[in-house]
Design a protein around this motif. Structure first.
Motif, PDB file in Angstrom:
ATOM      1  N   PHE A 195       7.058  38.371  36.045  1.00 30.10           N
ATOM      2  CA  PHE A 195       6.687  37.296  35.127  1.00 30.10           C
ATOM      3  C   PHE A 195       7.732  37.149  34.018  1.00 30.10           C
ATOM      4  O   PHE A 195       8.121  36.036  33.667  1.00 30.10           O
ATOM      5  CB  PHE A 195       5.309  37.582  34.519  1.00 30.10           C
ATOM      6  CG  PHE A 195       4.866  36.547  33.517  1.00 30.10           C
ATOM      7  CD1 PHE A 195       4.451  35.292  33.936  1.00 30.10           C
ATOM      8  CD2 PHE A 195       4.881  36.832  32.152  1.00 30.10           C
ATOM      9  CE1 PHE A 195       4.064  34.328  33.018  1.00 30.10           C
ATOM     10  CE2 PHE A 195       4.495  35.879  31.225  1.00 30.10           C
ATOM     11  CZ  PHE A 195       4.073  34.610  31.658  1.00 30.10           C
ATOM     12  N   TRP A 196       8.216  38.283  33.485  1.00 27.93           N
ATOM     13  CA  TRP A 196       9.253  38.265  32.449  1.00 27.93           C
ATOM     14  C   TRP A 196      10.540  37.637  32.984  1.00 27.93           C
ATOM     15  O   TRP A 196      11.169  36.816  32.311  1.00 27.93           O
ATOM     16  CB  TRP A 196       9.508  39.687  31.951  1.00 27.93           C
ATOM     17  CG  TRP A 196      10.700  39.839  31.043  1.00 27.93           C
ATOM     18  CD1 TRP A 196      11.898  40.431  31.340  1.00 27.93           C
ATOM     19  CD2 TRP A 196      10.826  39.381  29.684  1.00 27.93           C
ATOM     20  NE1 TRP A 196      12.756  40.377  30.269  1.00 27.93           N
ATOM     21  CE2 TRP A 196      12.123  39.742  29.230  1.00 27.93           C
ATOM     22  CE3 TRP A 196       9.971  38.708  28.811  1.00 27.93           C
ATOM     23  CZ2 TRP A 196      12.582  39.458  27.956  1.00 27.93           C
ATOM     24  CZ3 TRP A 196      10.435  38.418  27.527  1.00 27.93           C
ATOM     25  CH2 TRP A 196      11.725  38.790  27.113  1.00 27.93           C
ATOM     26  N   ASP A 197      10.909  37.995  34.218  1.00 25.05           N
ATOM     27  CA  ASP A 197      12.103  37.412  34.838  1.00 25.05           C
ATOM     28  C   ASP A 197      11.958  35.900  34.988  1.00 25.05           C
ATOM     29  O   ASP A 197      12.906  35.141  34.736  1.00 25.05           O
ATOM     30  CB  ASP A 197      12.344  38.031  36.219  1.00 25.05           C
ATOM     31  CG  ASP A 197      12.709  39.493  36.147  1.00 25.05           C
ATOM     32  OD1 ASP A 197      13.113  39.949  35.060  1.00 25.05           O
ATOM     33  OD2 ASP A 197      12.568  40.192  37.166  1.00 25.05           O
ATOM     34  N   PHE A 198      10.767  35.478  35.394  1.00 23.49           N
ATOM     35  CA  PHE A 198      10.513  34.054  35.577  1.00 23.49           C
ATOM     36  C   PHE A 198      10.595  33.319  34.248  1.00 23.49           C
ATOM     37  O   PHE A 198      11.154  32.210  34.172  1.00 23.49           O
ATOM     38  CB  PHE A 198       9.146  33.844  36.231  1.00 23.49           C
ATOM     39  CG  PHE A 198       8.836  32.410  36.556  1.00 23.49           C
ATOM     40  CD1 PHE A 198       9.634  31.687  37.423  1.00 23.49           C
ATOM     41  CD2 PHE A 198       7.734  31.779  35.993  1.00 23.49           C
ATOM     42  CE1 PHE A 198       9.359  30.359  37.719  1.00 23.49           C
ATOM     43  CE2 PHE A 198       7.437  30.458  36.283  1.00 23.49           C
ATOM     44  CZ  PHE A 198       8.254  29.745  37.154  1.00 23.49           C
ATOM     45  N   MET A 199      10.082  33.931  33.186  1.00 21.57           N
ATOM     46  CA  MET A 199      10.146  33.312  31.859  1.00 21.57           C
ATOM     47  C   MET A 199      11.594  33.198  31.372  1.00 21.57           C
ATOM     48  O   MET A 199      11.972  32.201  30.756  1.00 21.57           O
ATOM     49  CB  MET A 199       9.312  34.122  30.856  1.00 21.57           C
ATOM     50  CG  MET A 199       7.813  34.106  31.126  1.00 21.57           C
ATOM     51  SD  MET A 199       7.146  32.420  31.280  1.00 21.57           S
ATOM     52  CE  MET A 199       7.358  31.817  29.598  1.00 21.57           C
ATOM     53  N   LEU A 200      12.405  34.236  31.663  1.00 26.28           N
ATOM     54  CA  LEU A 200      13.830  34.164  31.298  1.00 26.28           C
ATOM     55  C   LEU A 200      14.531  33.049  32.071  1.00 26.28           C
ATOM     56  O   LEU A 200      15.395  32.343  31.531  1.00 26.28           O
ATOM     57  CB  LEU A 200      14.515  35.498  31.569  1.00 26.28           C
ATOM     58  CG  LEU A 200      14.227  36.656  30.618  1.00 26.28           C
ATOM     59  CD1 LEU A 200      15.083  37.861  30.980  1.00 26.28           C
ATOM     60  CD2 LEU A 200      14.470  36.260  29.168  1.00 26.28           C
ATOM     61  N   SER A 201      14.163  32.888  33.342  1.00 22.90           N
ATOM     62  CA  SER A 201      14.737  31.807  34.142  1.00 22.90           C
ATOM     63  C   SER A 201      14.385  30.447  33.548  1.00 22.90           C
ATOM     64  O   SER A 201      15.222  29.550  33.483  1.00 22.90           O
ATOM     65  CB  SER A 201      14.219  31.885  35.585  1.00 22.90           C
ATOM     66  OG  SER A 201      14.571  33.104  36.187  1.00 22.90           O
ATOM     67  N   LEU A 202      13.129  30.319  33.107  1.00 22.66           N
ATOM     68  CA  LEU A 202      12.710  29.071  32.464  1.00 22.66           C
ATOM     69  C   LEU A 202      13.496  28.844  31.173  1.00 22.66           C
ATOM     70  O   LEU A 202      13.941  27.738  30.881  1.00 22.66           O
ATOM     71  CB  LEU A 202      11.207  29.104  32.159  1.00 22.66           C
ATOM     72  CG  LEU A 202      10.252  29.067  33.350  1.00 22.66           C
ATOM     73  CD1 LEU A 202       8.810  29.179  32.863  1.00 22.66           C
ATOM     74  CD2 LEU A 202      10.422  27.795  34.161  1.00 22.66           C
ATOM     75  N   ALA A 203      13.661  29.924  30.397  1.00 24.90           N
ATOM     76  CA  ALA A 203      14.308  29.812  29.087  1.00 24.90           C
ATOM     77  C   ALA A 203      15.782  29.465  29.200  1.00 24.90           C
ATOM     78  O   ALA A 203      16.282  28.616  28.454  1.00 24.90           O
ATOM     79  CB  ALA A 203      14.127  31.122  28.311  1.00 24.90           C
TER      80      ALA A 203
END
Length: 313
Positions: A195-203
């Motif tokens: 989930f953290w990786d996905f949020m970084l990808s979004l950011a």
């Protein structure tokens, strides 16, 4: 308390499926690596030396060329050396360092692409305000934020990998320490990390892509209002090379990384990452040269200067 059991080293499969034929890949990959390094180094040198390129547009372009070199140097030299040996090992510490710098440099490059899009937006849509809105102070702040944010965000990301328990072996089905193959070796719950990786990808990836998309939406509308065909062509020509970089960079990266979970097709991802880490950095200098009249003029001027120096000597 976290279980800190991890192997002292990983085995990188790389292109082991090719067997003894993988040695044949060394020559073409080495040529592409050298082209990427030299081509982007030439762009950096031109931006530093030639006064015609001392503008915000080429300041960001120089940053992007530097990042292309750094991303390539993070993954490709190890891949090249592994093509010549049977046992392809990498220490746990080196793996984590490679992971940190590869994704930090990669994320920074997307933010720099967004900065380049903002620069073109202001230049074309608000030309009278360009000098004040894109001052050197603003450009340095934009570039500084693009470099700082990913490097800070990747610290907890790497520390979380260090604390994982790797009980599914030590074989990474890739030519470098990529995220998905690493997570597949972990036996602890990685849902929060994913989930953290996905949020970084979004950011970093999707947000910069959105900025670029909106900027070029306004640019297209503005350019279409220009009455003369030559004016429209000139405006679009300043953006065409950047648009090619954007298309290649975002399409491949969104395909590989902007997906939650770790059950991705590793073999397909390996091919896409190979393209982004060695092929596009080698092609980008040519795209920038052939599609940019200012750069071509600078190159012709430098070549003429060298010719004159040779003749005078």
């Amino acid at each position: 308390m976290a279980n800190l059991s991890h192997p002292s080293e990983f085995i990188l499969l790389g292109f082991s499926t090719f067997g003894e034929l993988q040695v044949l890949l060394y020559g073409p990959f080495l040529v592409l690596y050298l082209l990427a390094f030299m081509g982007n180094a030439i762009i950096i040198a031109m931006v530093l030396v030639d006064a015609h390129l001392h503008t915000p547009m080429y300041f960001f372009l120089g940053n992007f060329a530097l990042l292309e070199i750094l991303v390539t140097m993070t993954a490709v030299p190890k891949m090249l050396s592994d093509l010549l040996v049977s046992t392809k090992t990498i220490s746990f510490t080196t793996c984590m360092v490679q992971f940190y710098f590869y994704f930090s440099f990669g994320s920074t490059s997307f933010l720099i692409l967004a900065d380049m899009a903002l620069d073109r937006f202001v230049a074309i849509c608000h030309p009278l305000l360009y000098g004040s809105l894109m001052s050197w102070a603003v450009c340095v702040r934009l570039a500084g934020a693009a470099w700082a944010a990913p490097f800070l965000a990747m610290v907890p990301t790497v520390l979380s990998r260090v604390q994982l328990s790797y009980c599914h072996g030590n074989i990474i089905n890739h030519f470098f320490c990529d995220n998905s193959p690493l997570l597949q070796l972990a036996c602890s719950d990685t849902s929060l990390l994913e989930f953290w990786d996905f949020m970084l990808s979004l950011a970093f990836v999707l947000s910069s892509f959105l900025v670029t998309l909106v900027s070029y939406g306004y640019i297209v509308v503005t350019v279409l209002r220009i009455p003369s065909a030559s004016g429209r062509q000139k405006a679009f020509s300043t953006c065409s090379s950047h648009l090619i970089l954007v298309f290649i960079g975002y399409s491949s990266t969104i395909f590989v990384y902007v997906r939650p979970g770790k059950a991705h097709s590793v073999e397909l991802n390996k091919i896409v990452v190979l393209v982004t880490s060695i092929l596009t950095p080698a092609l980008n200098p040519f795209i920038l040269t052939f599609r940019n009249e200012t750069v071509k003029t600078v190159i012709r001027g430098q070549m003429q200067r060298l010719k004159d120096l040779k003749n005078s000597a």
